[in-house]
Enzyme design. Structure first.
Site, short mmCIF file in Angstrom:
data_model
loop_
_atom_site.label_atom_id
_atom_site.label_comp_id
_atom_site.label_asym_id
_atom_site.label_seq_id
_atom_site.Cartn_x
_atom_site.Cartn_y
_atom_site.Cartn_z
N LYS A 200 30.54 75.98 -4.98
CA LYS A 200 30.33 74.89 -3.88
C LYS A 200 30.55 73.43 -4.59
O LYS A 200 30.83 72.77 -3.51
CB LYS A 200 28.57 74.97 -3.65
CG LYS A 200 28.16 76.27 -3.36
CD LYS A 200 28.63 76.52 -1.92
CE LYS A 200 27.39 77.77 -1.38
NZ LYS A 200 27.69 78.90 -2.33
C1 LIG Z 1 27.39 80.41 -1.90
C2 LIG Z 1 27.85 81.26 -2.72
C3 LIG Z 1 28.58 82.50 -2.42
C4 LIG Z 1 28.88 82.90 -1.09
O1 LIG Z 1 29.86 82.14 -0.50
P1 LIG Z 1 29.89 81.81 1.26
O2 LIG Z 1 30.82 80.89 1.38
O3 LIG Z 1 28.24 81.70 1.73
O4 LIG Z 1 30.39 83.33 1.83
C5 LIG Z 1 29.02 83.39 -3.73
N1 LIG Z 1 28.78 83.05 -4.71
C6 LIG Z 1 27.93 82.06 -5.27
C7 LIG Z 1 27.67 81.74 -6.50
C8 LIG Z 1 27.51 81.25 -4.27
O5 LIG Z 1 27.10 80.01 -4.44
#
Ligand SMILES: *Cc1c(COP(=O)(O)O)cnc(C)c1O
Length: 490
Positions: free
Chosen positions: A108
């Site tokens: 993120k």
């Molecule tokens: C948010 C997240 C995901 C999933 O990503 P999306 O964009 O919501 O599909 C997978 N792994 C981790 C560690 C995340 O923080």
């Protein structure tokens, strides 16, 4: 080329800065680009991550001045602990794209390190001097990354809602210890879907928005419903492909697959955008945990969220309503806003919808879906450590297993890149138990032992958590989110 944006639920056009500032459209739809700009692979062969980032973003953000854009790309990615930003680690025929070298140790950070700057510039372009309040629902990682990105950003407040019982102990401590005068962190009694629905319904509450507007406050979103979250994520599909070319693992123009641990469908959708921009992607492998709504959809064409919400060791993927799938449906329907309206109404009213056969087959061509349950997740973490000495976090382990399933089923041996979305130190209990044995000690002691035994360095962001003070203790009902917001803002 003149790129504009429109909502998945209407044909009204907006500019990039309007789309980023609003987050979600007036009809509750998500903004999508009207066209997909093309990137010539030859033109980015020797470029750095930041340079590729500029190539991608400048095409999507024509209103943003070149020097501003270059400056904020620098600022955002200087916060990463490795100069490559998102390096690829290879062992055997596995390539892992490590997306967790940012300030909060999850992928993120790639988008949320730059989104605050994109938003500030968008506000300037739109002559908005109202206070911007960023509403964020989190399944664990978005919350901290958004807090870190927006803390002490002028004229902005950041408010995070997280499921108080649905995140890892480290994720929780990361959020509840956040300092900053403009940050608010609220636990909710409920799961991520409740938090996300609460945020969406605040956005759809016109009276409330009017009231805020009269106080010179506008709301926006740091969730992947905001197009400003998606665009920076397109970059690492290109950069990792180029890294494989540099390493000689593939030749330029060879097609590859990507395997993406998926929750809200934002990360994998960025992969689809990269494909539309000319990156030779054969299949996108959509990896779910036990909350396997998408897996079922790829099989049947029916999206059905009426099922038990399962809490797993990969909490950031514990999601039954994958918001960004709406964008995928829009693209696969040839931009049929009316159909998307109907499907989303059905999802709200009945909890399920069925897509026309043609759309199903378009989507099935692009994606392969599978899932990995809790037992297999732990097993994969243990096996990969034993065989390769590499420590996977549980989300990445889900993807690893799905990739193995795919190879067995398809015999497709082309190069594959697994998106490694979080540091294992964010989920020490699950990782430790998977590799060694269950150990009932305090979490920071467990982290020390994990680091010693695996020869890894504990990231600074984790080390400083131990003595950090918990500043945000409030937990509210998921039905009281608007009231809580009113108390903070009005
Ligand atoms: C948010 C997240 C995901 C999933 O990503 P999306 O964009 O919501 O599909 C997978 N792994 C981790 C560690 C995340 O923080």
């Amino acid at each position: 080329m003149n790129i504009s944006y429109k909502s998945t639920r209407s044909d009204k056009k907006v500019t990039a800065s309007q789309a980023i500032l609003k987050g979600i459209s007036d009809e509750g739809g998500l903004f999508v680009p009207s066209t997909f700009p093309q990137i010539e692979l030859e033109s980015i062969i020797h470029k750095s991550y930041k340079e590729i980032c500029y190539s991608v973003l400048s095409k999507y953000l024509p209103e943003f001045q070149e020097d501003y854009l270059k400056d904020i790309i620098n600022k955002a990615y200087n916060k990463f602990s490795v100069p490559q930003v998102a390096p690829v680690v290879s062992f055997g025929n596995h390539h892992l794209l490590e997306l967790f070298h940012g300030p909060t140790l999850a992928f993120k950070d790639v988008a949320l390190s730059i989104l605050p700057y994109l938003m500030q510039i968008s506000a300037k372009l739109q002559n908005v001097d109202d206070e911007i309040v960023i509403l964020t629902a989190t399944s664990g990682d978005t919350g901290k990354a958004a807090l870190e990105g927006f803390t002490d950003v002028e004229n902005t407040k950041i408010i995070v809602f997280y499921p108080s019982q649905g995140v890892s102990s480290i994720q929780k401590k990361q959020m509840t210890s956040q300092v900053g005068d403009n940050v608010y962190v609220l636990g909710i009694e409920g799961n991520f879907d409740d938090a996300q629905n609460g945020v969406k319904s605040i956005f759809n509450d016109k009276d409330f928005q009017e009231k805020l507007k009269s106080e010179k406050i506008i709301l926006s979103s740091a969730n992947s419903i905001n197009i400003g979250r998606l665009l920076p994520q397109v970059v690492y599909y290109f950069s990792s492909y180029m890294e494989l070319v540099q390493k000689g693992a593939i030749a330029l123009h060879d097609s590859v697959n990507f395997t993406v641990p998926t929750g809200n469908f934002g990360d994998i959708l960025a992969g689809y955008y990269a494909k539309r921009m000319g990156l030779p992607i054969h299949k996108l492998l959509c990896a779910s945990n036990s909350n396997n709504v998408l897996y079922d959809f790829f099989k049947t064409g029916i999206y059905n969220k009426n099922r038990e919400f399962i809490k797993t060791t990969s909490p950031s993927m514990d999601i039954l309503i994958s918001s960004n799938f709406e964008r995928m449906l829009y693209h696969a329907s040839d931009n049929d806003a009316e159909l998307i309206n109907d499907l989303m109404k059905e999802l709200t009213n009945k909890g399920s919808y069925t897509v026309p056969e043609k759309m199903k087959s378009i989507i099935s061509e692009l994606f392969y879906g599978s899932y990995c349950d809790e037992e297999s997740t732990a097993k994969v973490i243990g096996q990969v450590y034993e065989k390769h000495g590499y420590v996977l976090d549980p989300h990445t382990a889900v993807a690893y297993k799905v990739y193995e399933d795919y190879v067995k089923e398809s015999s497709d041996e082309r190069a594959n890149i697994i998106l490694s979305t979080a540091s294992p130190f964010k989920f020490p209990e699950a990782v430790y138990e998977a590799i060694f044995e269950k150990k009932n000690v305090e979490v920071y002691e467990l982290i020390d032992t994990l680091a010693q035994k695996t020869n890894l360095t504990i990231p600074e962001a984790i080390r400083k958590l131990k003595d950090a003070e918990v500043l945000h203790k409030k937990v509210i009902s998921s039905h009281k989110m608007k009231e809580a917001l009113g108390e903070i803002l009005l």
